[in-house]
Scaffold this motif. Structure first.
Motif, PDB file in Angstrom:
ATOM      1  N   LEU A   1       0.851  -1.135  -0.280  1.00 42.03           N
ATOM      2  CA  LEU A   1      -0.087   0.035  -0.231  1.00 42.03           C
ATOM      3  C   LEU A   1       0.721   1.396   0.026  1.00 42.03           C
ATOM      4  O   LEU A   1       2.009   1.202   0.573  1.00 42.03           O
TER       5      LEU A   1
ATOM      6  N   HIS B   1      -5.781   8.087   4.614  1.00 42.28           N
ATOM      7  CA  HIS B   1      -6.765   8.195   3.486  1.00 42.28           C
ATOM      8  C   HIS B   1      -8.208   8.463   4.147  1.00 42.28           C
ATOM      9  O   HIS B   1      -8.366   8.022   5.184  1.00 42.28           O
TER      10      HIS B   1
ATOM     11  N   GLN C   1     -10.828   6.155  -2.092  1.00 45.92           N
ATOM     12  CA  GLN C   1      -9.722   5.488  -3.091  1.00 45.92           C
ATOM     13  C   GLN C   1      -8.660   4.822  -2.235  1.00 45.92           C
ATOM     14  O   GLN C   1      -8.176   5.163  -1.246  1.00 45.92           O
ATOM     15  N   MET C   2      -8.558   3.770  -2.848  1.00 48.59           N
ATOM     16  CA  MET C   2      -7.744   2.827  -2.162  1.00 48.59           C
ATOM     17  C   MET C   2      -6.505   2.557  -3.023  1.00 48.59           C
ATOM     18  O   MET C   2      -6.624   2.760  -4.502  1.00 48.59           O
TER      19      MET C   2
ATOM     20  N   GLN D   1     -11.310   1.651  -6.203  1.00 44.91           N
ATOM     21  CA  GLN D   1     -12.123   2.672  -5.906  1.00 44.91           C
ATOM     22  C   GLN D   1     -13.253   2.198  -5.554  1.00 44.91           C
ATOM     23  O   GLN D   1     -13.990   1.414  -6.290  1.00 44.91           O
TER      24      GLN D   1
ATOM     25  N   CYS E   1     -12.682   4.761   8.453  1.00 46.86           N
ATOM     26  CA  CYS E   1     -12.023   5.478   7.319  1.00 46.86           C
ATOM     27  C   CYS E   1     -12.533   6.930   7.140  1.00 46.86           C
ATOM     28  O   CYS E   1     -12.364   7.425   5.962  1.00 46.86           O
TER      29      CYS E   1
ATOM     30  N   SER F   1      -3.568   3.141   6.896  1.00 47.48           N
ATOM     31  CA  SER F   1      -3.618   1.938   5.988  1.00 47.48           C
ATOM     32  C   SER F   1      -4.754   1.445   5.529  1.00 47.48           C
ATOM     33  O   SER F   1      -5.666   1.170   6.455  1.00 47.48           O
ATOM     34  N   LEU F   2      -5.187   1.206   4.227  1.00 45.01           N
ATOM     35  CA  LEU F   2      -6.495   0.462   3.961  1.00 45.01           C
ATOM     36  C   LEU F   2      -6.286  -0.816   3.596  1.00 45.01           C
ATOM     37  O   LEU F   2      -7.085  -1.457   2.528  1.00 45.01           O
ATOM     38  N   GLU F   3      -5.068  -1.417   4.146  1.00 45.33           N
ATOM     39  CA  GLU F   3      -5.062  -2.853   3.664  1.00 45.33           C
ATOM     40  C   GLU F   3      -6.136  -3.902   4.050  1.00 45.33           C
ATOM     41  O   GLU F   3      -6.721  -4.544   3.293  1.00 45.33           O
TER      42      GLU F   3
ATOM     43  N   GLN G   1      -9.452  -2.984   1.739  1.00 43.48           N
ATOM     44  CA  GLN G   1      -9.159  -3.396   0.441  1.00 43.48           C
ATOM     45  C   GLN G   1      -9.275  -4.799   0.477  1.00 43.48           C
ATOM     46  O   GLN G   1     -10.079  -5.335  -0.615  1.00 43.48           O
TER      47      GLN G   1
END
Length: 340
Positions: free
Chosen positions: A18, A23, A63-64, A68, A191, A199-201, A204
Motif C-alpha cells: 500500500l 486516506h 480511493q484505495m 475505488q 476511514c 493503511s487501507l489494507e 481493500q
C-alpha cells in the motif's frame, strides 16, 4: 460460473503493498448532472438529465491503492455515458433493497434486484438510471483481482467477465458485499474524515473477498439477441444524427427516413433500449446540450438566444419554458452560473 478452483492449495491471502499516507472518504454534492458526473475521480463521463426538476447528486468516494469504491445518489432520472480507466473492472450494485423499485439499464438491458452490472475499463458504456437512484460502485485493477484470486486458489474467466454486462448472483453474496461497502463509506467508519486511517489494507482485502464471493456464485445473463443489438444500433445512429445536426429541428419522421425504419419500429427501439419515446429523447438531448453549452460559457458574448439557435430551438419562449420545466431554473440563470 466465472471462477474455477485450482486443484493445488494456495497460500493465505496477502494484500498488495500500500502507498504511504492517510486516506479518507471524499464526499461531494452537485446540483447539475454534468457537474456530478465530473466529481467521480478518473472516470470519463457525461450525464443527460431525463426527468424534470432540480437535480441533486451526492457522491461518497474512497480511493484505495488498487481500488475505488463509491456510493452515488441521484435525484432525477439520468442517461449516463461512462468509461472507466484501462486495466480495471467496474462492478455496479443497486443500493436499494426494495425489489419493487424501478431498476437501471446498462446498454439498454434492464437489470433486476438479484443482479449486478459489470464492464471492463477503457470501454464506453451507457447507463439509464431512474428517479431517486442509489448505486454502489467498485473499480478494481485487473492485476490486483487476479493476484487475490490466485492466492485463493481461484481462476477468473476473464473473457466471459469482459463480455458480460449483467451478472446474476446469490442474495447472500450480494448482501454481504453491500454491507461491506456501506460500512466502508459510512461516516461512522474508521476511514471517515474525522478519523482517517494510514493503511487501507484490511478494507481493500475485505472488498476483494466480497467480490470474489459474488463472482463464485454468479451466472452471466443470457446473450443479447440479434434483434436487441439491432435496436441498440438504431438508437445509437439516431443519437449520432441528432448531435451532428444539432442546429436543425429534427423530427421523428425525418429520423425514420434517415434510418430506414418505420415510426412504430423507432418507437419500440427507444422504449426498449432507453425506456423513453423518440420525441422525449429528441427534446431531452437538445435541452441537455443547450444547458451544457450555457454553463461552459466559452465566449463572454454568449447569449441565451445564441445557444437556443445552436441547438435548433427557434421558438424562444417555448425553449425557455421547456428548459425551466426540466432543470428547475431559467436558461439565463444557467448562463450566470457558467463555469470559469
Amino acid at each position: 460460473m466465472l471462477l474455477t478452483s485450482d486443484s493445488q492449495p494456495k497460500a493465505e491471502v496477502q494484500a498488495a503493498p500500500l502507498r504511504n499516507g492517510a486516506h479518507q472518504i471524499r464526499t461531494v454534492e452537485a446540483h447539475d448532472a454534468d457537474d456530478h458526473a465530473r466529481n467521480l475521480t478518473a472516470w470519463e463521463q457525461s450525464y443527460d438529465q431525463i426527468t424534470p426538476g432540480q437535480f441533486h447528486g451526492m457522491l461518497a468516494e474512497l480511493q484505495m491503492p488498487q481500488m475505488q469504491v463509491f456510493l452515488e445518489q441521484t435525484s432525477q432520472a439520468v442517461r449516463q455515458s461512462c468509461c472507466v480507466w484501462p486495466d480495471a473492472f467496474w462492478f455496479g450494485l443497486q443500493g436499494h433493497a426494495d425489489s419493487g423499485r424501478v431498476n437501471g439499464r446498462i446498454n439498454g438491458r434492464l437489470g433486476d434486484a438479484g443482479a449486478i452490472m459489470v464492464r471492463p475499463g477503457n470501454c464506453e458504456f451507457e447507463l439509464v438510471t431512474p428517479v431517486d437512484y442509489a448505486i454502489y460502485g467498485i473499480v478494481i485493477q485487473r492485476n490486483a483481482l487476479l493476484c487475490v484470486a490466485d492466492q485463493m486458489g481461484c481462476r477468473i474467466d476473464w473473457l466471459r467477465l469482459a463480455s458480460a454486462e449483467v451478472l446474476h448472483v446469490t442474495e447472500p453474496a450480494k448482501t454481504a458485499c453491500l454491507q461491506t461497502l456501506a460500512y466502508l463509506l459510512s461516516e461512522d467508519d474508521v476511514c471517515s474524515e474525522r478519523n482517517p486511517v494510514a493503511s487501507l489494507e484490511l478494507p481493500q482485502q475485505a472488498v476483494m473477498m466480497a467480490m470474489l464471493s459474488m463472482l463464485d456464485t454468479s451466472e452471466v445473463d443470457r446473450a443479447v439477441s440479434n434483434s436487441f443489438m439491432r435496436r441498440q444500433r438504431i438508437v445509437a445512429q439516431a443519437r449520432d444524427y441528432v448531435l451532428a445536426h444539432r442546429d436543425q429541428v429534427i423530427t421523428v419522421p425525418e429520423l425514420c427516413e434517415r434510418l430506414h425504419v418505420s415510426r412504430r419500429t423507432l418507437q419500440y427501439c427507444f422504449e426498449d433500449v432507453l425506456g423513453i419515446s423518440p420525441i422525449q429523447y429528441l427534446r431531452i438531448i437538445r435541452l441537455n446540450g443547450a444547458r451544457r453549452h450555457l454553463r461552459e460559457g466559452l465566449s463572454g458574448s454568449l447569449t441565451v438566444r445564441d445557444v437556443a439557435a445552436d441547438w435548433g430551438f427557434w421558438h424562444f419562449s417555448q425553449f425557455s419554458s421547456d428548459y425551466r420545466k426540466l432543470f428547475g431554473q431559467s436558461p439565463s440563470e444557467s448562463l450566470r452560473q457558467r463555469t470559469h
